[in-house]
Enzyme design. Sequence first.
Site, short mmCIF file in Angstrom:
data_model
loop_
_atom_site.label_atom_id
_atom_site.label_comp_id
_atom_site.label_asym_id
_atom_site.label_seq_id
_atom_site.Cartn_x
_atom_site.Cartn_y
_atom_site.Cartn_z
N CYS A 76 3.61 6.19 -9.77
CA CYS A 76 2.33 6.44 -10.45
C CYS A 76 1.24 6.02 -9.46
CB CYS A 76 2.25 5.69 -11.79
SG CYS A 76 2.39 3.90 -11.65
N LYS A 77 0.13 5.52 -9.95
CA LYS A 77 -0.94 5.10 -9.04
C LYS A 77 -0.60 3.78 -8.35
CE LYS A 77 -5.89 4.32 -8.58
NZ LYS A 77 -5.94 4.86 -7.23
#
Length: 148
Positions: A76-77
Amino acid sequence: MPLNISDLFTRVDKLSVEEARKILDEKDGKSATLLDVREPAEYKAGHIPGARFIPLSTLPDNSDTLDASGTIIAYCKKGPRSRSAAALLRRQGFNDVYYVDGGIDAWNGLVASGNYEAGLFLLEGKTSLEDLVILAWSLEEGTGRFYS
């Protein structure tokens, strides 16, 4: 199968960016899937080439499209959503599943900066397991609000 409270306690292994790249290089994409679990706008803004895109919010309904016999490496981030994705997949019977520590930010060479002690004031006076769980849930709720 939706995410639930038990996913928070499901053991999943994290990989450094270097470890993830090594696995992907060794398997050459044949039995390894790099899974982007961010939201569509984030994916559109930039993603790791070759990554399979399934947002975390839709993963419970789409996990059957993944190869349960292969390696899954979620990102993800920064890491928390991909950890949740890995926990969900593990609970659904995926055995070789990981998440990238630091997410796409780490993949792109971004690292956290600042003093390690900067956030430790949150732990002062918290000695019981109950106090720490309440703090953890508060931080989780704040993260949820941030992503909302």
